[in-house]
Every structure is written in structure tokens, then in C-alpha cells.
Design a protein around this motif. Sequence first.
Motif, PDB file in Angstrom:
ATOM      1  N   MET A  30       0.847  -1.192   0.000  1.00 19.73           N
ATOM      2  CA  MET A  30       0.000   0.000   0.000  1.00 19.73           C
ATOM      3  C   MET A  30       0.880   1.238   0.000  1.00 19.73           C
ATOM      4  SD  MET A  30      -1.397   0.324   3.930  1.00 19.73           S
ATOM      5  CE  MET A  30      -1.067   2.072   4.214  1.00 19.73           C
ATOM      6  N   SER A  31       0.342   2.287  -0.557  1.00 20.62           N
ATOM      7  CA  SER A  31       1.058   3.550  -0.683  1.00 20.62           C
ATOM      8  C   SER A  31       0.848   4.422   0.538  1.00 20.62           C
ATOM      9  CB  SER A  31       0.551   4.278  -1.932  1.00 20.62           C
ATOM     10  OG  SER A  31       1.092   5.577  -2.016  1.00 20.62           O
ATOM     11  N   LEU A  32       1.888   5.136   0.931  1.00 17.73           N
ATOM     12  CA  LEU A  32       1.751   6.209   1.921  1.00 17.73           C
ATOM     13  C   LEU A  32       1.927   7.540   1.207  1.00 17.73           C
ATOM     14  CD1 LEU A  32       3.663   4.893   5.071  1.00 17.73           C
ATOM     15  CD2 LEU A  32       1.206   4.878   4.622  1.00 17.73           C
ATOM     16  N   ASP A  33       1.041   8.464   1.509  1.00 19.71           N
ATOM     17  CA  ASP A  33       0.974   9.734   0.799  1.00 19.71           C
ATOM     18  C   ASP A  33       0.822  10.845   1.835  1.00 19.71           C
ATOM     19  OD1 ASP A  33       0.268  11.968  -0.647  1.00 19.71           O
ATOM     20  OD2 ASP A  33      -1.499  11.085  -1.577  1.00 19.71           O
ATOM     21  N   PRO A  34       1.659  11.900   1.800  1.00 22.49           N
ATOM     22  CA  PRO A  34       1.509  12.991   2.766  1.00 22.49           C
ATOM     23  C   PRO A  34       0.106  13.595   2.784  1.00 22.49           C
ATOM     24  CG  PRO A  34       3.588  13.208   1.593  1.00 22.49           C
ATOM     25  CD  PRO A  34       2.839  12.094   0.921  1.00 22.49           C
ATOM     26  N   GLY A  35      -0.584  13.569   1.642  1.00 22.16           N
ATOM     27  CA  GLY A  35      -1.933  14.116   1.579  1.00 22.16           C
ATOM     28  C   GLY A  35      -2.920  13.400   2.475  1.00 22.16           C
ATOM     29  N   MET A  36      -2.562  12.201   2.949  1.00 23.09           N
ATOM     30  CA  MET A  36      -3.459  11.478   3.850  1.00 23.09           C
ATOM     31  C   MET A  36      -3.692  12.246   5.146  1.00 23.09           C
ATOM     32  SD  MET A  36      -2.028   7.610   3.235  1.00 23.09           S
ATOM     33  CE  MET A  36      -2.536   6.652   1.800  1.00 23.09           C
ATOM     34  N   LEU A  37      -2.733  13.068   5.559  1.00 23.54           N
ATOM     35  CA  LEU A  37      -2.933  13.850   6.777  1.00 23.54           C
ATOM     36  C   LEU A  37      -4.052  14.865   6.621  1.00 23.54           C
ATOM     37  CD1 LEU A  37      -0.452  12.523   8.031  1.00 23.54           C
ATOM     38  CD2 LEU A  37       0.210  14.764   8.876  1.00 23.54           C
ATOM     39  N   LEU A  38      -4.262  15.347   5.395  1.00 20.09           N
ATOM     40  CA  LEU A  38      -5.364  16.274   5.172  1.00 20.09           C
ATOM     41  C   LEU A  38      -6.707  15.572   5.329  1.00 20.09           C
ATOM     42  CD1 LEU A  38      -3.985  18.203   2.077  1.00 20.09           C
ATOM     43  CD2 LEU A  38      -3.847  18.861   4.483  1.00 20.09           C
ATOM     44  N   LEU A  39      -6.767  14.286   4.959  1.00 15.70           N
ATOM     45  CA  LEU A  39      -8.000  13.517   5.121  1.00 15.70           C
ATOM     46  C   LEU A  39      -8.264  13.216   6.588  1.00 15.70           C
ATOM     47  CD1 LEU A  39      -7.563  10.968   2.198  1.00 15.70           C
ATOM     48  CD2 LEU A  39      -8.615  13.232   2.147  1.00 15.70           C
ATOM     49  N   ILE A  40      -7.208  13.067   7.362  1.00 12.22           N
ATOM     50  CA  ILE A  40      -7.347  12.856   8.803  1.00 12.22           C
ATOM     51  C   ILE A  40      -7.842  14.127   9.492  1.00 12.22           C
ATOM     52  CG2 ILE A  40      -6.035  12.451  10.931  1.00 12.22           C
ATOM     53  CD1 ILE A  40      -4.219  10.595   9.248  1.00 12.22           C
TER      54      ILE A  40
END
Length: 347
Positions: A58-68
Motif C-alpha cells: 500500500m502507498s503512503l501519501d503525505p496528503g493522507m494527513l489532510l483527510l485525517i
Amino acid sequence: MNTSPNTTLKSTSTSRTGLEARLAARPDGFPAPDAFEIAEVPVPDPAPGQVLVRNLFMSLDPGMLLLIADEPGLPMPRYEVGEPMYGDAVGEVIASADTSLAEGDLVVHRLGWREYAVAGAGAFRRVDRAAYPSPSLHLSFGLVAYVGLLEAAQLRPGDTVFVSSAAGATGGMAGQIARLKGASQVIGSAGSPEKVAHLTGKLGFDAAFDYHDGPVVDRLREAAPDGIDVYFDNVGGEQLRAAIEVMNVHGRIAVCGALNRQRAARPDAGPGDLLSVVGKRLTIRGFTLWDHLDRAAEFGEQFRGWLRDGSIVHDETVVDGLANAPRALLDLVGGTYTGKTVVRLAS
């Protein structure tokens, strides 16, 4: 892919179980590891029209913090508390109840952050198992860099290009692709002397600087005394303001990310006084990959060729195990890794 990331599934249960990551609580500011939880859940058999996929990476993407953090204006749904998170993943079909996919097919999809994914066949896209030496390369951010440069920034041969967060997954690809597409000079910023050396050594940037070493605008002027024509922005804040100040007339800015906003409890100001944008007739364009998927085949063919002849480096960090994924995401945003960061979920 035409299903939402977290569709409720109804099918026959089996004795198989797998891990999934959930948002335990919506944090106020930068999350701590306890904002996440790892749960063991039953894995259902696929119902008619569905497939069961064992995720490999699975990919980790810095943009995931915006979804959190539930940032407004994002073109994708936020992570919901108590629900499995989602993101890009590549896996193998291990059971199918749909004729479009067969057991053994390799697929990419958006149901990451879990060891197994069950959904309608339309949620998965079959990819060539033999295309790359590792399935993880199907999660490369190269296409993001490619469309950002060629579509949003309208890169031209002879341009001087500046890339922020250049040691990251997208920035590293953007700098290399800019060079391959005829840029006369490629400059990168990074967060440590080791990363600066990585850019000018392994990745072939013409110049690089540590953005901690004084005002960014001064470092950028030193690297590009004749100005820059293209800025690939992964950060915003001070680096965006510096790029605008150093940019030549009719320069183009592709806005890809906002690491400054994601890392800081109190992000610094945005682009500031925009009079220079008017005076220089600059173009600032945000973009998302989903608007340019028609270029995926074109990019894939070129990317495979560049890998074969050694003209591009796929820089990758692999983290093992879903249980380590939340900490790895926080470390990624904090600048711990170089290149693309993926989590290996199965060998």
C-alpha cells in the motif's frame, strides 16, 4: 474504479481474518500514533460481482494527513472515525465471483490500509505483473509528476525548473522527468544535507539546497541567478513565495501539495503579495491526477523505458507490516524518508 473507498459489503463469512487500520479519533493538529487503531476483522468471501484481493503493498501519501484533519475543499472524502482508512494499493486476486477478474490477477485499487480487500470488480484495475521488478512500482507517483510538469506547468525544453520537497516520492520523480524532457537546469530543495547530496548525486539534480540554511529566496537566487521558469510546488508557504519572487516573466507554477500546511500546527502564510504574479504574468495551476488519467498509458510506456535504460531512478522506502503504517505515515510527513514510501503487507 467506480466504487467508494469504504463500501459496506454483504457476503458469506469465512474463517479468514485480516488486519485493517482505522482512524480512532480526529486529532487537533498533527496526529499522534494513538489517533490510529489496528483491528483484526473477518474477511468475507466475495458475493456475486465481487472479488477478494490480498494486498501486497500500500502507498503512503503525505496528503493522507489532510483527510485525517478534515481539511475543507479536498476532492476526496475524509477519513471517518471508526472506519477503515483508504489509499492506493496493489494486490493479487485470491477469489473472484466476477468474470472480469480471475484468481491470480494483479490489480491496483483504492482499498489500502487493510490486508484484504473485498469489493465489486469495478473497484479494481488489472495491471501487468511483468511490467516492473516489484509490484510496488505500480504505486509510483511518477504519473503525478509527469502530468504536473507537462499539463499544469506546460514544461518546455530549456526551462529552468525548481522542485520543492525534491527528495520525496513526487519531487524526486518531477526533477528527473524534467531533466529527461529537456529542462536546462533542475534545482531541488530538501530538509537535510544528506538529502541535498542525494538529489545531486543519486537523482541527478543540477543543484540543490537545504531550506533550513537561511531564507529560501536567497538560496534559490544562488542556484538560479537567471531566474526560474517552472516551479513544481509540493510545499507552499515560504518556498512558494520565494519561487514567485525568483520566477521569470510568464513563469508557470504547478501546485501539487501543501507539506507546509500538513507539518505545522500553525502553517506560515500563503503566497503573500500577489502583485508579482500580475507583473510577471505568472500562471499558478493546481491539479489532481484524476483529471489526467488519459495519460497513464503514455507515461507507463516511457517510465518502463527509462527504468530499463537506467535514465531514471525509482527511489523507494519499504516499511513492513500494517501495524507500522501509522507511525511510518507520520515519519514520512516529518521528512524521515526519501523517495516513494510503501508498506509491504504480504510477501
